[in-house]
Structures are given as C-alpha cells and as structure tokens.
Write a protein that holds these residues in place. Structure first.
Motif, PDB file in Angstrom:
ATOM      1  N   UNK A 115     -32.629  15.169  -5.326  1.00 52.03           N
ATOM      2  CA  UNK A 115     -33.544  14.841  -6.584  1.00 52.03           C
ATOM      3  C   UNK A 115     -32.859  15.037  -7.929  1.00 52.03           C
ATOM      4  N   UNK A 116     -32.950  14.351  -8.733  1.00 52.44           N
ATOM      5  CA  UNK A 116     -32.366  14.238  -9.923  1.00 52.44           C
ATOM      6  C   UNK A 116     -31.676  15.358 -10.208  1.00 52.44           C
ATOM      7  N   UNK A 117     -31.997  17.183 -10.073  1.00 52.48           N
ATOM      8  CA  UNK A 117     -31.658  17.678 -11.379  1.00 52.48           C
ATOM      9  C   UNK A 117     -30.622  18.520 -10.356  1.00 52.48           C
ATOM     10  N   UNK A 118     -30.497  18.299  -8.559  1.00 53.66           N
ATOM     11  CA  UNK A 118     -29.383  18.218  -7.540  1.00 53.66           C
ATOM     12  C   UNK A 118     -28.317  17.609  -8.226  1.00 53.66           C
ATOM     13  N   UNK A 119     -28.398  16.418  -8.441  1.00 52.80           N
ATOM     14  CA  UNK A 119     -27.209  15.313  -8.853  1.00 52.80           C
ATOM     15  C   UNK A 119     -26.659  15.893 -10.258  1.00 52.80           C
ATOM     16  N   UNK A 120     -28.048  16.571 -11.235  1.00 55.89           N
ATOM     17  CA  UNK A 120     -27.685  16.399 -12.556  1.00 55.89           C
ATOM     18  C   UNK A 120     -26.950  18.104 -12.055  1.00 55.89           C
ATOM     19  N   UNK A 121     -26.938  19.047 -11.780  1.00 58.88           N
ATOM     20  CA  UNK A 121     -26.265  19.802 -11.235  1.00 58.88           C
ATOM     21  C   UNK A 121     -24.757  19.593 -11.012  1.00 58.88           C
ATOM     22  N   UNK A 122     -24.700  18.615  -9.857  1.00 53.37           N
ATOM     23  CA  UNK A 122     -22.940  17.819  -9.189  1.00 53.37           C
ATOM     24  C   UNK A 122     -22.362  17.572 -10.651  1.00 53.37           C
ATOM     25  N   UNK A 123     -22.607  17.136 -11.517  1.00 56.78           N
ATOM     26  CA  UNK A 123     -22.663  16.571 -12.449  1.00 56.78           C
ATOM     27  C   UNK A 123     -22.122  17.223 -13.397  1.00 56.78           C
ATOM     28  N   UNK A 124     -22.600  18.219 -13.660  1.00 53.10           N
ATOM     29  CA  UNK A 124     -21.903  20.008 -14.595  1.00 53.10           C
ATOM     30  C   UNK A 124     -20.843  20.400 -13.535  1.00 53.10           C
ATOM     31  N   UNK A 125     -20.904  20.320 -12.293  1.00 50.40           N
ATOM     32  CA  UNK A 125     -19.288  21.090 -12.400  1.00 50.40           C
ATOM     33  C   UNK A 125     -18.979  20.280 -12.360  1.00 50.40           C
ATOM     34  N   UNK A 126     -18.679  18.923 -12.253  1.00 49.52           N
ATOM     35  CA  UNK A 126     -17.239  17.996 -12.186  1.00 49.52           C
ATOM     36  C   UNK A 126     -17.301  17.669 -13.926  1.00 49.52           C
ATOM     37  N   UNK A 127     -17.831  17.905 -14.666  1.00 47.99           N
ATOM     38  CA  UNK A 127     -17.629  17.981 -16.233  1.00 47.99           C
ATOM     39  C   UNK A 127     -17.301  19.304 -16.580  1.00 47.99           C
ATOM     40  N   UNK A 128     -17.779  20.681 -16.007  1.00 46.08           N
ATOM     41  CA  UNK A 128     -17.203  22.016 -16.536  1.00 46.08           C
ATOM     42  C   UNK A 128     -15.243  21.845 -15.869  1.00 46.08           C
ATOM     43  N   UNK A 129     -15.460  21.288 -14.580  1.00 46.04           N
ATOM     44  CA  UNK A 129     -14.361  21.151 -13.747  1.00 46.04           C
ATOM     45  C   UNK A 129     -12.837  20.528 -15.444  1.00 46.04           C
ATOM     46  N   UNK A 130     -13.905  19.366 -16.500  1.00 44.52           N
ATOM     47  CA  UNK A 130     -12.929  18.387 -16.487  1.00 44.52           C
ATOM     48  C   UNK A 130     -12.530  17.561 -15.940  1.00 44.52           C
ATOM     49  N   UNK A 131     -13.019  17.523 -14.631  1.00 41.63           N
ATOM     50  CA  UNK A 131     -12.790  15.624 -14.131  1.00 41.63           C
ATOM     51  C   UNK A 131     -13.591  14.631 -15.109  1.00 41.63           C
ATOM     52  N   UNK A 132     -14.621  14.933 -15.338  1.00 38.20           N
ATOM     53  CA  UNK A 132     -15.296  13.615 -15.932  1.00 38.20           C
ATOM     54  C   UNK A 132     -16.097  13.924 -16.879  1.00 38.20           C
ATOM     55  N   UNK A 133     -16.595  13.766 -17.768  1.00 40.70           N
ATOM     56  CA  UNK A 133     -17.299  13.551 -19.598  1.00 40.70           C
ATOM     57  C   UNK A 133     -18.264  12.878 -19.586  1.00 40.70           C
ATOM     58  N   UNK A 134     -19.815  13.095 -20.215  1.00 37.89           N
ATOM     59  CA  UNK A 134     -21.128  12.342 -20.498  1.00 37.89           C
ATOM     60  C   UNK A 134     -20.942  11.731 -22.038  1.00 37.89           C
ATOM     61  N   UNK A 135     -21.696  10.963 -21.797  1.00 39.20           N
ATOM     62  CA  UNK A 135     -22.350  10.123 -23.085  1.00 39.20           C
ATOM     63  C   UNK A 135     -23.473   9.858 -23.053  1.00 39.20           C
TER      64      UNK A 135
END
Lengths: 116, 116
Positions: free
Chosen positions: B64-84
């Motif tokens: 589901x979309x919330x699950x993907x959003x969660x994983x993206x947040x984990x990557x973001x918090x780790x400093x591996x990706x950035x979103x705009x």
DNA sequence: ACCTTGTTTAGAAGACTGTCTAATCAGTAT
DNA sequence: ATACTGATTAGACAGTCTTCTAAACAAGGT
C-alpha cells in the motif's frame, strides 16, 4: 562449524534490483546491521593473525556468552565469518569475499548518482 | 522534507570499532537492510534524471502507499535520499555521499583480511 | 466551494530480534 | 571417571519492525 553461505553476487549497479536479489542482499545486510555484530566483525578482522578467540570477544562486551555466541552464529550463517575449534578454544576469522561483496553493493550506485 | 542526517564518518578500517561508531553505522545499515528499501534505493538511483516520483515507486510493489511512504521516510531519516514536492507529485533522489559511505565501510576490512 | 488524486501521519496487529537463564556439548586435567 | 572451563543450544520475554486500515494534509480541476 562451517555454515551455509549465501550464493551468487547480485549487483546494485544501476538497473532496478530484482525482488529476489533484494531479499538476498537484505539478509546479508541484516547480518551486519547491529552494533554488536559490527564490532565483532571489526575485532575479528583486525585481530593479530587474522583470527580471534571467542573468549577474547566475549570479554570485550557487557553481554553474556550465549548472546555473543548467538551473534557469531548470525555472522557465520551469513557467510561473513568462519569458526574452527582448536583444543579448548574456538577461533573465528573473516571471510573476505563476503565482506567485499558488502562493499561492492553501494559503490556503483554512489558513483552513478554522483555524476547524474 | 529534508531530514536529519547522520554526521561524521566512522571508519571500519582495521582497528576495533568503538561502541559509539558501531551504533551509528548499524543504524545506517539497518536503513538499507530491507528488501523493499533496497529496491527503492536502486529504483531511485537508477531512474532517469536521477530522481523518481513516489507514484512510480508505489506502483512497482504489491504494497500500500502508506507502507511505501514509511520506507521512504526511513531512507530519508538515514540521510540516504531526499524528497521534494513539485506540484502534485513528490520526487526523491539519492544522496550519493551517504551511499558512498556505506560502500566504504567494508572495503578496507575485506582488503586487510584478504592479505592477512 | 467542492471533489479527486497523490502523499503522509496515526494507530494497531502480527512477526521478528536481541537478550537473558538454564541446560547441554567439547575438551582438558586431576 | 569426575570435575572444570569454554562454547553452543533451547526456550522465554521485552522491545522493535513491517504491514495494514483509517484519517488527515496538499495541490489541482471542475
């Protein structure tokens, strides 16, 4: 004492990773994604003669021997270390091929994203 | 949208890793020690233009979309990706420095263990 | 203003992980 | 043989993680 090791070398170069490869790589990464196991790996790898006795490793932590043994088993099952009993003590050494594979996972992606 | 990133660059060269460095590195590794997040990272990094829309990423999984959003947040918090956010859609890109650090963790250990 | 689509947040359920204690196996020495 | 030390296995418990549904927020179109 030798454990099951993960086969093959799935690449994380620039194509999207397949689901199967992702599962294999994730299990390898999970094995090192723990502070105790990271320290164990660095202690074994940096130890004199390239191997370390479990007794030395256990003493370096505020954890019980079974806990250290559990973490060593995780690293062993992942194919990152190998253990051998010589007399009373068990000695572990790093399997460089598997460790090198860990390093090789991200370097290509960092390069391609850097010059994009 | 920019998240907290992990500072500094603790080395896993040949000395035993300090407990603090081990904790920092382990948290970074935990962020990528998951099949979905590995695939997200490789999809974003290998995507045309170096960035990928969340909508593309969500469609590629049976999640589901919330699950993907969660994983993206984990990557973001780790400093591996950035979103705009640009208009309706949110685009993510890889932060190469952090990914490169992941690759640099193990390569020295593999070398030293290999020639020991 | 309202509705539709895209994305994130909040909260909950189930599975998995890290640690412990207790018990067992391996080897040495008395 | 028995006892002792080193190491692993078995089982239990607390905490964390992955996923979901429901709800909220963001932007655009009618």
């Amino acid at each position: 004492m030798t454990a099951v090791t993960i086969e093959c070398c799935p690449p994380l170069t620039r194509g999207p990773l397949s689901e199967q490869d992702a599962v294999v790589l994730a299990s390898l990464l999970k094995a090192v994604a723990d502070p105790v196991r990271l320290r164990l790996l660095s202690m074994i790898g940096s130890h004199e003669g390239g191997e370390a006795c479990v007794c030395d490793l256990t003493d370096a932590f505020d954890l019980t021997a079974p806990t250290i043994s559990h973490h060593l088993k995780v690293l062993r099952t992942a194919g990152l270390i190998d253990g051998e009993r010589r007399g009373t003590w068990v000695y572990y050494r790093v399997i460089p091929e598997t460790v090198a594979r860990l390093g090789a996972i991200f370097t290509p992606l960092a390069d391609s994203a850097g010059k994009a």
